[in-house]
Design a protein around this motif. Structure first.
Motif, PDB file in Angstrom:
ATOM      1  N   UNK A 182       6.910 -41.411  24.802  1.00  0.00           N
ATOM      2  CA  UNK A 182       6.772 -42.496  23.837  1.00  0.00           C
ATOM      3  C   UNK A 182       6.924 -43.896  24.407  1.00  0.00           C
ATOM      4  N   UNK A 183       7.753 -44.076  25.398  1.00  0.00           N
ATOM      5  CA  UNK A 183       8.013 -45.423  25.921  1.00  0.00           C
ATOM      6  C   UNK A 183       7.033 -45.727  27.050  1.00  0.00           C
ATOM      7  N   UNK A 184       5.795 -45.980  26.661  1.00  0.00           N
ATOM      8  CA  UNK A 184       4.739 -46.213  27.628  1.00  0.00           C
ATOM      9  C   UNK A 184       4.650 -47.701  27.958  1.00  0.00           C
ATOM     10  N   UNK A 185       4.677 -48.015  29.246  1.00  0.00           N
ATOM     11  CA  UNK A 185       4.566 -49.395  29.694  1.00  0.00           C
ATOM     12  C   UNK A 185       3.497 -49.491  30.772  1.00  0.00           C
ATOM     13  N   UNK A 210       6.743 -56.468  32.286  1.00  0.00           N
ATOM     14  CA  UNK A 210       8.117 -56.914  32.535  1.00  0.00           C
ATOM     15  C   UNK A 210       9.027 -56.151  31.576  1.00  0.00           C
ATOM     16  N   UNK A 211       9.889 -55.322  32.116  1.00  0.00           N
ATOM     17  CA  UNK A 211      10.676 -54.398  31.304  1.00  0.00           C
ATOM     18  C   UNK A 211      12.166 -54.711  31.363  1.00  0.00           C
ATOM     19  N   UNK A 212      12.817 -54.695  30.197  1.00  0.00           N
ATOM     20  CA  UNK A 212      14.262 -54.848  30.100  1.00  0.00           C
ATOM     21  C   UNK A 212      14.879 -53.520  29.691  1.00  0.00           C
ATOM     22  N   UNK A 237       8.698 -49.260  36.444  1.00  0.00           N
ATOM     23  CA  UNK A 237       7.977 -50.521  36.553  1.00  0.00           C
ATOM     24  C   UNK A 237       8.568 -51.388  37.673  1.00  0.00           C
ATOM     25  N   UNK A 238       7.698 -52.058  38.397  1.00  0.00           N
ATOM     26  CA  UNK A 238       8.161 -52.900  39.494  1.00  0.00           C
ATOM     27  C   UNK A 238       8.965 -54.090  38.959  1.00  0.00           C
ATOM     28  N   UNK A 239       8.506 -54.659  37.842  1.00  0.00           N
ATOM     29  CA  UNK A 239       9.196 -55.812  37.248  1.00  0.00           C
ATOM     30  C   UNK A 239      10.202 -55.293  36.227  1.00  0.00           C
ATOM     31  N   UNK A 290      11.156 -53.437  25.964  1.00  0.00           N
ATOM     32  CA  UNK A 290      12.548 -53.100  26.287  1.00  0.00           C
ATOM     33  C   UNK A 290      12.817 -51.656  25.904  1.00  0.00           C
ATOM     34  N   UNK A 291      13.788 -51.057  26.582  1.00  0.00           N
ATOM     35  CA  UNK A 291      14.196 -49.689  26.288  1.00  0.00           C
ATOM     36  C   UNK A 291      15.723 -49.652  26.212  1.00  0.00           C
TER      37      UNK A 291
END
Length: 208
Positions: A36-39, A44-46, A61-63, A103-104
């Motif tokens: 579900x948490x597809x980026x 840019x992920x928090x 994710x790199x960022x 964000x997750x």
């Protein structure tokens, strides 16, 4: 005795060992995150409540930026994965508006009182892009009232704010719009997934 055991898990090494030794619920978290948490690769992920950094396995994710309020956990995550982690209160994020794409938050809300959860969600929605979402993956009290082992395990967790699926959903919906949901039964915990976005009018925070 139970209180002393809970305090032992404040040690990042003991906490990490417990995750490795009894990984059943971690597997459920990871499965829900992957489904579900597809980026996007450049998003840019928090990561809110990053613990000792284990979520990097499912959100590579790199960022990436991880935050946690426990300095020992952040120090351990930094040793494992590099300088991607910060000690920070999730209810008062030190980031500009809309600086992240998404964000997750995994297994964090049962450590937070209701008002802190609402503040955290409001802050998360503030710092992510208006088109992005906050992905919450959170253990809940057993869906089956007769699941006594699951209830015992969760009620004796270090977190002191265990909630039913309905209580969790009601609480989260006070702070943002629930745009997706799922629930998975596990060996030791039942786990909910909620995707939260800003409301249609763009507002965040409690509706009460």
């Amino acid at each position: 005795m139970m209180m002393e055991l809970r305090r032992a898990f404040d040690n990042p090494w003991i906490f990490e060992l417990s995750q490795r030794a009894i990984p059943f619920t971690v597997w459920v978290y990871e499965d829900l995150a992957r489904r579900h948490a597809q980026f996007g690769a450049t998003d840019r992920l928090l990561d809110i409540g990053c613990g000792v950094g284990w979520h990097r396995r499912v959100v590579p994710q790199e960022d990436y930026t991880g935050i946690a309020i426990h300095p020992g956990y952040v120090a351990r995550a930094t040793r494992l994965y590099g300088r991607l982690f910060h000690v920070m209160d999730a209810s008062r994020l030190g980031f500009r508006d809309e600086v992240f794409d998404g964000a997750i938050c995994i297994a964090t809300l049962h450590h937070l009182a209701d008002d802190v959860v609402q503040a955290m969600i409001g802050e998360a929605l503030r710092v992510i892009d208006r088109s992005g979402g906050l992905h919450i993956i959170e253990p809940v009290l057993p869906l089956d009232p007769g699941a006594r082992l699951k209830r015992f395990v969760f009620e004796n967790d270090r977190g002191r704010f265990q909630r039913t699926l309905q209580q969790l959903t009601d609480l989260v919906s006070c702070a943002g719009a629930i745009a997706g949901h799922d629930v998975q039964r596990g060996v030791l915990h039942d786990v909910a997934y909620l995707r939260v976005q800003r409301r249609v009018d763009g507002s965040v925070g409690s509706e009460r």
